[in-house]
Write an enzyme that holds these catalytic residues in place. Structure first.
Site, PDB file in Angstrom:
ATOM      1  N   ASP A 165       0.851  -1.074   0.092  1.00  0.00           N
ATOM      2  CA  ASP A 165       0.074  -0.016  -0.168  1.00  0.00           C
ATOM      3  C   ASP A 165       0.859   1.373   0.150  1.00  0.00           C
ATOM      4  O   ASP A 165       1.987   1.263   0.445  1.00  0.00           O
ATOM      5  CB  ASP A 165      -0.831   0.130   1.108  1.00  0.00           C
ATOM      6  CG  ASP A 165      -2.199   0.643   1.258  1.00  0.00           C
ATOM      7  OD1 ASP A 165      -3.173   0.174   0.540  1.00  0.00           O
ATOM      8  OD2 ASP A 165      -1.956   2.201   1.061  1.00  0.00           O
ATOM      9  N   ASN A 220      -5.214  -4.247  -7.261  1.00  0.00           N
ATOM     10  CA  ASN A 220      -6.485  -3.797  -6.399  1.00  0.00           C
ATOM     11  C   ASN A 220      -6.467  -2.165  -6.214  1.00  0.00           C
ATOM     12  O   ASN A 220      -7.539  -1.617  -5.997  1.00  0.00           O
ATOM     13  CB  ASN A 220      -6.781  -4.480  -5.147  1.00  0.00           C
ATOM     14  CG  ASN A 220      -7.856  -3.649  -4.261  1.00  0.00           C
ATOM     15  OD1 ASN A 220      -9.083  -4.135  -4.451  1.00  0.00           O
ATOM     16  ND2 ASN A 220      -7.460  -3.160  -3.230  1.00  0.00           N
ATOM     17  N   TYR A 222     -12.216   7.677 -14.011  1.00  0.00           N
ATOM     18  CA  TYR A 222     -12.065   6.316 -13.350  1.00  0.00           C
ATOM     19  C   TYR A 222     -12.914   5.489 -14.422  1.00  0.00           C
ATOM     20  O   TYR A 222     -12.677   4.082 -14.434  1.00  0.00           O
ATOM     21  CB  TYR A 222     -13.296   6.704 -12.319  1.00  0.00           C
ATOM     22  CG  TYR A 222     -13.269   5.607 -11.077  1.00  0.00           C
ATOM     23  CD1 TYR A 222     -12.407   5.139 -10.329  1.00  0.00           C
ATOM     24  CD2 TYR A 222     -14.000   4.403 -11.253  1.00  0.00           C
ATOM     25  CE1 TYR A 222     -12.495   4.402  -9.554  1.00  0.00           C
ATOM     26  CE2 TYR A 222     -14.358   3.566 -10.522  1.00  0.00           C
ATOM     27  CZ  TYR A 222     -13.626   3.181  -9.629  1.00  0.00           C
ATOM     28  OH  TYR A 222     -13.792   2.287  -8.585  1.00  0.00           O
ATOM     29  N   LYS A 268     -11.353   1.915 -15.709  1.00  0.00           N
ATOM     30  CA  LYS A 268     -11.988   0.825 -15.115  1.00  0.00           C
ATOM     31  C   LYS A 268     -12.452  -0.177 -16.416  1.00  0.00           C
ATOM     32  O   LYS A 268     -12.204  -1.419 -16.566  1.00  0.00           O
ATOM     33  CB  LYS A 268     -13.330   1.098 -14.352  1.00  0.00           C
ATOM     34  CG  LYS A 268     -12.424   1.428 -12.935  1.00  0.00           C
ATOM     35  CD  LYS A 268     -11.769   0.507 -12.314  1.00  0.00           C
ATOM     36  CE  LYS A 268     -11.425   0.814 -10.795  1.00  0.00           C
ATOM     37  NZ  LYS A 268     -10.258   0.060 -10.177  1.00  0.00           N
ATOM     38  N   ILE A 308     -19.445  -0.052  -2.892  1.00  0.00           N
ATOM     39  CA  ILE A 308     -18.922  -0.848  -1.692  1.00  0.00           C
ATOM     40  C   ILE A 308     -18.645   0.093  -0.571  1.00  0.00           C
ATOM     41  O   ILE A 308     -17.869   1.095  -0.825  1.00  0.00           O
ATOM     42  CB  ILE A 308     -17.758  -1.824  -1.965  1.00  0.00           C
ATOM     43  CG1 ILE A 308     -18.101  -2.574  -3.048  1.00  0.00           C
ATOM     44  CG2 ILE A 308     -17.412  -2.629  -0.545  1.00  0.00           C
ATOM     45  CD1 ILE A 308     -19.001  -3.461  -3.042  1.00  0.00           C
ATOM     46  N   THR A 311     -16.543   1.544   1.884  1.00  0.00           N
ATOM     47  CA  THR A 311     -15.310   1.379   2.257  1.00  0.00           C
ATOM     48  C   THR A 311     -14.809   2.873   2.381  1.00  0.00           C
ATOM     49  O   THR A 311     -15.716   3.904   1.844  1.00  0.00           O
ATOM     50  CB  THR A 311     -14.207   0.778   0.965  1.00  0.00           C
ATOM     51  OG1 THR A 311     -14.335   1.847  -0.078  1.00  0.00           O
ATOM     52  CG2 THR A 311     -14.813  -0.505   0.534  1.00  0.00           C
TER      53      THR A 311
HETATM   54  P1  NAI Z   1      -9.873   2.510  -0.382  1.00  0.00           P
HETATM   55  O1  NAI Z   1      -9.748   3.686  -0.555  1.00  0.00           O
HETATM   56  O2  NAI Z   1     -10.719   1.717   1.012  1.00  0.00           O
HETATM   57  O3  NAI Z   1      -8.546   1.537  -0.316  1.00  0.00           O
HETATM   58  C1  NAI Z   1      -7.732   1.746  -1.456  1.00  0.00           C
HETATM   59  C2  NAI Z   1      -6.181   1.395  -0.998  1.00  0.00           C
HETATM   60  O4  NAI Z   1      -5.477   1.604  -2.142  1.00  0.00           O
HETATM   61  C3  NAI Z   1      -5.907   2.384   0.185  1.00  0.00           C
HETATM   62  O5  NAI Z   1      -5.277   1.781   1.262  1.00  0.00           O
HETATM   63  C4  NAI Z   1      -4.988   3.378  -0.710  1.00  0.00           C
HETATM   64  O6  NAI Z   1      -3.865   3.790   0.309  1.00  0.00           O
HETATM   65  C5  NAI Z   1      -4.446   2.358  -1.638  1.00  0.00           C
HETATM   66  N1  NAI Z   1      -3.633   3.208  -2.712  1.00  0.00           N
HETATM   67  C6  NAI Z   1      -4.325   4.120  -3.345  1.00  0.00           C
HETATM   68  N2  NAI Z   1      -3.495   4.565  -4.431  1.00  0.00           N
HETATM   69  C7  NAI Z   1      -2.458   3.651  -4.177  1.00  0.00           C
HETATM   70  C8  NAI Z   1      -1.019   3.753  -4.972  1.00  0.00           C
HETATM   71  N3  NAI Z   1      -0.791   4.831  -5.933  1.00  0.00           N
HETATM   72  N4  NAI Z   1      -0.067   3.034  -4.680  1.00  0.00           N
HETATM   73  C9  NAI Z   1      -0.477   2.185  -3.769  1.00  0.00           C
HETATM   74  N5  NAI Z   1      -1.392   2.032  -2.942  1.00  0.00           N
HETATM   75  C10 NAI Z   1      -2.595   2.761  -3.248  1.00  0.00           C
HETATM   76  O7  NAI Z   1     -10.735   1.726  -1.590  1.00  0.00           O
HETATM   77  P2  NAI Z   1     -11.636   0.494  -1.945  1.00  0.00           P
HETATM   78  O8  NAI Z   1     -12.947   1.103  -1.937  1.00  0.00           O
HETATM   79  O9  NAI Z   1     -11.214  -0.562  -0.963  1.00  0.00           O
HETATM   80  O10 NAI Z   1     -11.128   0.296  -3.285  1.00  0.00           O
HETATM   81  C11 NAI Z   1     -10.317  -0.796  -3.863  1.00  0.00           C
HETATM   82  C12 NAI Z   1     -10.640  -0.944  -5.085  1.00  0.00           C
HETATM   83  O11 NAI Z   1     -11.975  -1.273  -5.413  1.00  0.00           O
HETATM   84  C13 NAI Z   1     -10.203   0.105  -6.253  1.00  0.00           C
HETATM   85  O12 NAI Z   1      -9.337   0.079  -7.367  1.00  0.00           O
HETATM   86  C14 NAI Z   1     -11.366   0.968  -6.543  1.00  0.00           C
HETATM   87  O13 NAI Z   1     -11.476   1.435  -7.437  1.00  0.00           O
HETATM   88  C15 NAI Z   1     -12.266  -0.411  -6.450  1.00  0.00           C
HETATM   89  N6  NAI Z   1     -13.664  -0.250  -6.307  1.00  0.00           N
HETATM   90  C16 NAI Z   1     -14.147   0.312  -5.159  1.00  0.00           C
HETATM   91  C17 NAI Z   1     -15.528   0.508  -4.933  1.00  0.00           C
HETATM   92  C18 NAI Z   1     -16.173   1.071  -3.883  1.00  0.00           C
HETATM   93  O14 NAI Z   1     -17.546   1.616  -4.112  1.00  0.00           O
HETATM   94  N7  NAI Z   1     -15.554   1.160  -2.958  1.00  0.00           N
HETATM   95  C19 NAI Z   1     -16.396   0.053  -6.288  1.00  0.00           C
HETATM   96  C20 NAI Z   1     -15.773  -0.755  -7.476  1.00  0.00           C
HETATM   97  C21 NAI Z   1     -14.377  -0.891  -7.444  1.00  0.00           C
END
Ligand code: NAI
Length: 249
Positions: free
Chosen positions: A38, A90, A156, A160, A189, A191
């Site tokens: 991360d 992810n 975005y 995707k 989701i 989060t």
């Molecule tokens: P989140 O914000 O809770 O977690 C994302 C994590 O990725 C964070 O810990 C962040 O520090 C890390 N991160 C961000 N940019 C980074 C980088 N450049 N290098 C390394 N780490 C990095 O987000 P969430 O919701 O868990 O999202 C995870 C994945 O799921 C993402 O790809 C998001 O686009 C996708 N997603 C999320 C949805 C939602 O509604 N939460 C819906 C559909 C897809």
């Protein structure tokens, strides 16, 4: 169905929060050695420590996956810890909320770097390591916005959609070489990614899901672990929604 990954090493990016955290913890519980990668290393270390506290093997690593050298380093870390067998690309960001004609160039490049280019780096460096390890399975985190649009999110949505295509291309290239690659498309989701949204916006989003609520990270993780497992041995090159019916209407 008992899904186990004993003896396997997994690399999960964006694993310190939300969906990635749930996947990393579940992989640890299922016996995998987990590289918890991360941008925020202290937060990654917390997740890795929880995996260890539960009797598993969790290894934290910091760095920005938009930097190809960082991703190469993460793959090398997996090589030094048993080889790379499971890869979950992810990490992702939402980016600014503006219509296409107003979107900043910097904002565009950052979203494409993190949400698309980093997935390519994961494949570019991860696949050779996986071939050396005798094969493996990859899940790329797309979104429902990998198949439908959304107002004010051109970067975005474009990233995707591209992740879905990239996943198919890689699956074709390596289908007969023991590597499977699939994309997952969650709807909204609950989060920290959504934490900036006002309550009215969340209520509106809830109303878009026929199940009448947002999804949980655990519900996405369950699908990801299945796709990574041997139970999914004939599943590759496809895009799997976990969306509470969002795209059904
Ligand atoms: P989140 O914000 O809770 O977690 C994302 C994590 O990725 C964070 O810990 C962040 O520090 C890390 N991160 C961000 N940019 C980074 C980088 N450049 N290098 C390394 N780490 C990095 O987000 P969430 O919701 O868990 O999202 C995870 C994945 O799921 C993402 O790809 C998001 O686009 C996708 N997603 C999320 C949805 C939602 O509604 N939460 C819906 C559909 C897809």
């Amino acid at each position: 169905m008992d899904i186990r990954f004993d003896g396997k090493t997994a690399l999960v990016t964006g694993a310190a929060s939300g969906i990635g955290e749930a996947i990393a913890l579940d992989l640890g519980r299922a016996g995998a050695r987990v590289i918890v990668a991360d941008l925020h290393e202290p937060a990654a270390e917390k997740v890795a420590a929880q995996i260890r506290a539960e009797g598993g093997t969790g290894i934290a690593a910091g760095g920005d996956v938009a930097d190809p050298q960082v991703v190469e380093g993460l793959v090398d870390l997996a090589r030094r810890n048993g080889g790379l067998h499971l890869l979950v690309n992810n990490a992702g960001i939402g980016g600014e909320g503006k219509p296409t004609g107003d979107y900043s160039l910097d904002g565009w490049h950052r979203v494409i770097d993190v949400n698309l280019n980093a997935v390519f780096y994961g494949l570019r460096f991860g696949i050779p390591a996986m071939l050396d390890a005798g094969g493996g399975a990859i899940v790329n985190m797309a979104s429902i916005l990998g198949s439908v649009g959304y107002a004010g999110s051109p970067a975005y949505v474009a990233a995707k959609h591209a992740v879905v295509g990239l996943t198919k291309a890689a699956a074709i290239d390596y289908g007969d070489k023991g590597i499977r690659a699939n994309a997952v498309g969650p709807a909204f989701i609950d989060t920290p990614l959504l934490s900036h949204m006002p309550k009215e916006k969340i209520d509106w989003l809830v109303s878009r899901h026929p199940v009448g609520r947002l999804g949980t990270a655990a519900e996405v993780s369950a699908l990801v672990l299945f796709l990574l497992s041997e139970q999914a041995s004939f599943i590759t090159g496809s895009y799997h929604l976990v969306d509470g019916g969002y795209t059904a209407p």
